[in-house]
Design a protein around this motif. Structure first.
Motif, mmCIF file in Angstrom:
data_model
loop_
_atom_site.group_PDB
_atom_site.id
_atom_site.type_symbol
_atom_site.label_atom_id
_atom_site.label_comp_id
_atom_site.label_asym_id
_atom_site.label_seq_id
_atom_site.Cartn_x
_atom_site.Cartn_y
_atom_site.Cartn_z
ATOM 1 N N ASN A 32 0.851 -1.191 0.000
ATOM 2 C CA ASN A 32 0.000 0.000 0.000
ATOM 3 C C ASN A 32 0.883 1.236 0.000
ATOM 4 O OD1 ASN A 32 -2.543 -1.387 0.225
ATOM 5 N ND2 ASN A 32 -1.940 -1.885 2.317
ATOM 6 N N PHE A 34 2.413 4.974 -0.096
ATOM 7 C CA PHE A 34 1.977 6.240 0.477
ATOM 8 C C PHE A 34 1.619 7.191 -0.651
ATOM 9 C CE2 PHE A 34 3.495 10.378 2.566
ATOM 10 C CZ PHE A 34 2.241 10.660 3.058
ATOM 11 N N SER A 38 -4.607 10.179 -0.831
ATOM 12 C CA SER A 38 -5.364 9.278 0.040
ATOM 13 C C SER A 38 -5.226 9.661 1.510
ATOM 14 C CB SER A 38 -4.888 7.839 -0.144
ATOM 15 O OG SER A 38 -5.056 7.437 -1.471
ATOM 16 N N TYR A 39 -4.042 10.120 1.903
ATOM 17 C CA TYR A 39 -3.806 10.433 3.321
ATOM 18 C C TYR A 39 -4.414 11.778 3.720
ATOM 19 C CZ TYR A 39 -1.631 11.061 7.838
ATOM 20 O OH TYR A 39 -1.442 11.269 9.183
ATOM 21 N N PHE A 120 6.843 3.853 0.871
ATOM 22 C CA PHE A 120 6.215 4.586 1.975
ATOM 23 C C PHE A 120 6.718 6.027 2.093
ATOM 24 C CE2 PHE A 120 10.011 2.646 3.708
ATOM 25 C CZ PHE A 120 10.547 3.640 4.508
ATOM 26 N N GLN A 147 5.299 7.492 5.649
ATOM 27 C CA GLN A 147 4.079 6.960 6.249
ATOM 28 C C GLN A 147 4.442 5.806 7.181
ATOM 29 O OE1 GLN A 147 0.985 5.511 3.610
ATOM 30 N NE2 GLN A 147 -0.538 6.181 5.093
ATOM 31 N N ASP A 149 2.008 4.308 9.387
ATOM 32 C CA ASP A 149 0.868 3.406 9.279
ATOM 33 C C ASP A 149 -0.265 4.199 8.640
ATOM 34 O OD1 ASP A 149 -0.444 4.891 11.331
ATOM 35 O OD2 ASP A 149 0.255 3.522 12.877
ATOM 36 N N GLU A 150 -1.473 3.668 8.607
ATOM 37 C CA GLU A 150 -2.556 4.357 7.910
ATOM 38 C C GLU A 150 -2.933 5.689 8.554
ATOM 39 O OE1 GLU A 150 -6.589 2.636 8.335
ATOM 40 O OE2 GLU A 150 -5.595 1.136 9.606
ATOM 41 N N PHE A 151 -2.541 5.918 9.816
ATOM 42 C CA PHE A 151 -2.923 7.131 10.535
ATOM 43 C C PHE A 151 -1.779 8.127 10.739
ATOM 44 C CE2 PHE A 151 -5.759 3.769 12.204
ATOM 45 C CZ PHE A 151 -6.947 4.257 11.693
ATOM 46 N N ARG A 152 -0.532 7.675 10.719
ATOM 47 C CA ARG A 152 0.584 8.522 11.128
ATOM 48 C C ARG A 152 1.642 8.670 10.037
ATOM 49 N NH1 ARG A 152 -1.241 5.140 14.530
ATOM 50 N NH2 ARG A 152 -2.250 5.863 16.408
ATOM 51 N N LYS A 175 -3.893 11.284 11.919
ATOM 52 C CA LYS A 175 -5.302 11.351 11.502
ATOM 53 C C LYS A 175 -6.239 10.789 12.554
ATOM 54 C CE LYS A 175 -6.718 10.615 7.433
ATOM 55 N NZ LYS A 175 -7.029 10.509 6.020
ATOM 56 N N GLN A 176 -5.709 10.070 13.527
ATOM 57 C CA GLN A 176 -6.546 9.369 14.489
ATOM 58 C C GLN A 176 -6.531 10.051 15.855
ATOM 59 O OE1 GLN A 176 -5.208 5.448 15.506
ATOM 60 N NE2 GLN A 176 -7.279 4.635 15.470
#
Length: 188
Positions: A32, A34, A38-39, A120, A147, A149-152, A175-176
């Motif tokens: 996946n 970066f 998307s982010y 990434f 990147q 992970d999906e949030f940081r 993002k979380q």
């Protein structure tokens, strides 16, 4: 003899500098990759610091980012809250190109910012008009986002003037986060 020493020093110095260089090719493909489109959609909160040429932290900040996209064109509306009370706004107008690269413009960016990603990592390079007290300077920005992970996402930016590093910016995007706004100075 002094010319020989100077010549050897120059060769060694240049080889050391070039060996420290990082390239997007250093980052392998991942399942996946970066992609900033998307982010950076919706709200992202980030915290950062500015360090001078001697690595002394000179400023800390929190930034609220609101990302909106229509197709391959997006806006990142940034609001920076600095620990000294200053508030700065920047609005990035970004465009994702067919080859996956990005171009961007903002109020204090000179010309076009160019960004590319691999695995990434994402590299964004541009010239910034930087106001410091009563003076304005043009500095070269070399942004590297990683990147986690999906949030940081971690960001390291080198600021250069005439090819010499004058400062560095470090930012942690989340993002979380439970903190949804920066306005409270306790967040800096």
């Amino acid at each position: 003899m002094n010319k020989v020493k100077f010549f050897l020093f120059t060769i060694i110095f240049c080889s050391l500098i070039s060996s420290c260089s990082t390239s997007l090719d250093d980052y392998q493909e991942v399942d996946n990759p970066f992609d900033i489109k998307s982010y950076f959609i919706g709200r992202v909160v980030a915290w950062g610091m500015l360090q001078d040429y001697a690595n002394k932290v000179t400023r800390r900040f929190c930034v609220e980012i609101e990302g909106t996209w229509q197709g391959n064109d997006g806006v990142l509306a940034e609001k920076f809250y600095f620990n000294d009370g200053e508030i700065i706004y920047r609005n990035w107008q970004l465009s994702k190109k067919m080859n996956g690269s990005y171009e961007g413009k903002a109020e204090d960016v000179i010309g076009i910012a160019v960004g590319n990603h691999q695995g990434f990592a994402f590299q964004f390079q541009y010239e910034l008009s930087l106001a410091v007290e009563d003076e304005t300077y043009q500095v070269s920005m070399d942004d590297w986002m990683y990147q986690l992970d999906e949030f940081r996402v971690m960001n390291k930016t080198s600021m250069r003037k005439f090819g010499v590093k004058v400062a560095e910016v470090t930012i942690f995007f989340d993002k979380q986060s439970q903190v949804k706004k920066c306005a409270n100075s306790d967040n800096i």
